[in-house]
Design a protein around this motif. Sequence first.
Motif, mmCIF file in Angstrom:
data_model
loop_
_atom_site.group_PDB
_atom_site.id
_atom_site.type_symbol
_atom_site.label_atom_id
_atom_site.label_comp_id
_atom_site.label_asym_id
_atom_site.label_seq_id
_atom_site.Cartn_x
_atom_site.Cartn_y
_atom_site.Cartn_z
ATOM 1 N N ASN A 49 0.694 3.200 4.814
ATOM 2 C CA ASN A 49 -0.568 3.300 5.544
ATOM 3 C C ASN A 49 -1.737 3.639 4.625
ATOM 4 N N GLY A 52 -2.531 0.630 2.520
ATOM 5 C CA GLY A 52 -3.185 -0.367 3.353
ATOM 6 C C GLY A 52 -4.527 0.067 3.908
ATOM 7 N N CYS A 53 -5.015 1.238 3.493
ATOM 8 C CA CYS A 53 -6.308 1.765 3.951
ATOM 9 C C CYS A 53 -6.351 1.968 5.466
ATOM 10 N N LEU A 54 -5.177 2.178 6.064
ATOM 11 C CA LEU A 54 -5.107 2.559 7.475
ATOM 12 C C LEU A 54 -5.253 4.069 7.618
ATOM 13 N N ASP A 55 -5.058 4.779 6.517
ATOM 14 C CA ASP A 55 -5.181 6.227 6.479
ATOM 15 C C ASP A 55 -5.697 6.601 5.100
ATOM 16 N N SER A 74 -16.053 3.779 6.482
ATOM 17 C CA SER A 74 -15.116 3.163 7.423
ATOM 18 C C SER A 74 -15.317 1.650 7.472
ATOM 19 N N ALA A 78 -12.487 -1.137 6.564
ATOM 20 C CA ALA A 78 -12.161 -2.225 7.495
ATOM 21 C C ALA A 78 -12.273 -3.572 6.805
ATOM 22 N N ARG A 81 -9.193 -4.060 4.672
ATOM 23 C CA ARG A 81 -8.031 -4.386 5.505
ATOM 24 C C ARG A 81 -8.076 -5.835 5.991
ATOM 25 N N PHE A 87 -0.968 -7.579 6.560
ATOM 26 C CA PHE A 87 0.056 -6.683 7.094
ATOM 27 C C PHE A 87 1.113 -7.473 7.868
#
Length: 225
Positions: A49, A52-55, A74, A78, A81, A87
């Motif tokens: 995560n 993947g820059c989800l967190d 942010s 985005a 991502r 993903f």
Amino acid sequence: MIKMKGVTKVYTMGEVTFSALKGIDLDIRTGEYVGIVGPSGSGKSTLMNIIGCLDIPTDGDFHLDGRPVGTLSSNDLADIRNKKIGFVFQAFNLLPYATAFENVEVPLLFAGMKGKQRRARVIEVLLRVGLADKIGNKPTEMSGGEMQRVAIARALANEPEIILADEPTGNLDSKSGAEIVRIFESLREAGKTILIITHDVNIAKGTERIIRLKDGLIESNGDML
């Protein structure tokens, strides 16, 4: 491409804190094909995560393609991502009432690609994963292997440099799983950087490098199973 130094991730739930990552040092070069393994709770998904820059990390340095991820907005995250990372998930995560075409089209819509170019790109990536004959089918009309190929096509839509796959064969039979592995191998040959979380020893053995996590730490980095 991916550089981590002392990366930690701490989750707080009320008065309880949990350290998912406890100081990760990691370098992954452009074009590497890497397997990430470890028992449940070892930190694999948290690490994925963050990559993947989800967190974002609680502490430590994480640079993605030379950019310090912790300082990005942010909107910047985005954009990364959507355009830099593709993903692939165990559960496919497809829109159930949308066709294969429409599922693959989603990231291109977010990227603002125009209609004619968008249609050509969707068809191109569906051809790439061998699904030209399923372009109008919905997930309920496809096998598990076909759904995962749609998910891979969606991940490839914006030509990302990095593919992150979390247990991509976990819901598939051995034949379908082997087909998915062959697609990843072809992507490696095309120069993509691929990271796969897997419990499947055979998939892990097929990667160039295996990173083994345990209790939020890297137990080994580069050893084969």
